[in-house]
Design an enzyme around this catalytic site. Structure first.
Site, PDB file in Angstrom:
ATOM      1  N   GLN A 108       0.845  -1.192   0.000  1.00  0.00           N
ATOM      2  CA  GLN A 108       0.000   0.000   0.000  1.00  0.00           C
ATOM      3  C   GLN A 108       0.888   1.253   0.000  1.00  0.00           C
ATOM      4  OE1 GLN A 108      -2.349   1.622   3.475  1.00  0.00           O
ATOM      5  NE2 GLN A 108      -4.049   0.744   2.307  1.00  0.00           N
ATOM      6  N   HIS A 173      -3.192   4.394  -1.826  1.00  0.00           N
ATOM      7  CA  HIS A 173      -4.108   4.787  -0.753  1.00  0.00           C
ATOM      8  C   HIS A 173      -4.702   6.161  -1.068  1.00  0.00           C
ATOM      9  CE1 HIS A 173      -6.107   5.081   2.952  1.00  0.00           C
ATOM     10  NE2 HIS A 173      -5.199   4.581   3.761  1.00  0.00           N
ATOM     11  N   HIS A 176      -9.369   8.073   3.522  1.00  0.00           N
ATOM     12  CA  HIS A 176      -9.130   8.331   4.945  1.00  0.00           C
ATOM     13  C   HIS A 176      -8.491   9.688   5.240  1.00  0.00           C
ATOM     14  CE1 HIS A 176      -8.849   3.644   5.271  1.00  0.00           C
ATOM     15  NE2 HIS A 176     -10.004   4.077   4.801  1.00  0.00           N
ATOM     16  N   TYR A 178      -6.045  11.292   3.782  1.00  0.00           N
ATOM     17  CA  TYR A 178      -4.627  11.489   3.465  1.00  0.00           C
ATOM     18  C   TYR A 178      -4.489  12.295   2.172  1.00  0.00           C
ATOM     19  CZ  TYR A 178      -3.880   7.966   7.104  1.00  0.00           C
ATOM     20  OH  TYR A 178      -3.865   7.287   8.294  1.00  0.00           O
ATOM     21  N   ARG A 226      -7.588   2.571  -3.417  1.00  0.00           N
ATOM     22  CA  ARG A 226      -8.465   2.613  -2.246  1.00  0.00           C
ATOM     23  C   ARG A 226      -9.043   4.017  -2.118  1.00  0.00           C
ATOM     24  NH1 ARG A 226      -7.042   0.052   3.677  1.00  0.00           N
ATOM     25  NH2 ARG A 226      -9.155   0.202   4.529  1.00  0.00           N
TER      26      ARG A 226
END
Length: 253
Positions: A108, A173, A176, A178, A226
């Protein structure tokens, strides 16, 4: 009262595919933090042992936890790094152990963006725009176009190192809160250039990242993205935006 029989789970244990990659079953271990890596991002024996136990248990595909593409960003204790070739030998030990049990493993790739301030105060966090973070109160530094280009290349080089270390693919990723999630979000992204504004422009950064990974690693190298479908915050990403962006992610690889 009658009770319906338990549905068969045959397909869960049947082989599956991600692009050209065949998995022995459809059981995937999602990414999670363990704290089992060195502060500088090196893989420790504890992490290799942790992942081997999951591979031995029959999981078809394992995901690593967040793996930072830059040495100074993503310094939460115990997280892996992929920012330098010196990390490849240790990572190769990890992939060899997982493959020994007929399992596959993805890395990831991660950049924490504004949330870097949650990990360290030694680095001024960077983000698409200088918007105060709703939880930390920190105002990040807005990235320049040159820095965005450098980050895209850093993600590509992270994927290249992962491939050289034996990883079967990568997960980018984009959720969330980020960095990539911040680019996607109208709340965090107030740019007026090609990386901001419209729904498609806000998706340009992750799409450029995935195109760079494919360029560096080959079109057959599997890439998972994701994403947080909705942020559940006022002015943030909504499901309608995500449904418009997903086809762009697919087209990018």
């Amino acid at each position: 009262m009658s009770i319906s029989p338990t549905p068969k789970l045959d397909r869960l244990f049947a082989p599956g595919r991600i692009g050209g990659l065949e998995l022995k079953n459809r059981i995937v271990m999602a990414a999670m933090g363990t704290g089992y890596c060195h502060y500088d991002g090196y893989v420790l024996d504890e992490y290799i042992a942790f992942m081997e136990e999951r591979a031995k248990g029959g999981t078809g595909l394992l995901m690593t936890g967040v793996t930072r593409i830059l040495s100074e960003v993503g310094m939460r204790p115990g997280s892996m790094g992929i920012y330098d070739d010196k990390l490849i030998p240790g990572l190769k030990k990890l992939t060899d152990v997982v493959h020994k049990h007929d399992a596959k493993i993805f890395m990831q790739l991660h950049h924490s963006g504004t949330r870097t301030s949650e990990e360290t105060r030694a680095v001024i966090p960077s983000a698409p725009s200088a918007i105060v973070h709703f939880r930390t109160g920190v105002v990040p530094r807005a990235l320049t176009l040159l820095e965005i280009e450098q980050l895209i290349k850093a993600f590509g080089q992270g994927a290249r190192r992962a491939k050289e270390a034996g990883f079967d693919g990568v997960e980018v990723h984009g959720g969330h809160g980020y960095l990539i999630c911040q680019f996607l979000s109208p709340r965090a992204n107030r740019r007026d250039d090609q990386y901001g504004g419209s729904v498609a422009n806000r998706a340009r950064f992750p799409c450029d990242i995935m195109r760079e990974i494919k360029r560096v690693c080959g079109q057959d190298f599997p890439v998972i993205f994701r994403v947080s479908a909705t942020e559940y915050v006022e002015g943030g990403t909504c499901l309608e935006d995500t449904l418009e962006q997903v086809p762009l992610f697919v087209a990018a690889g």
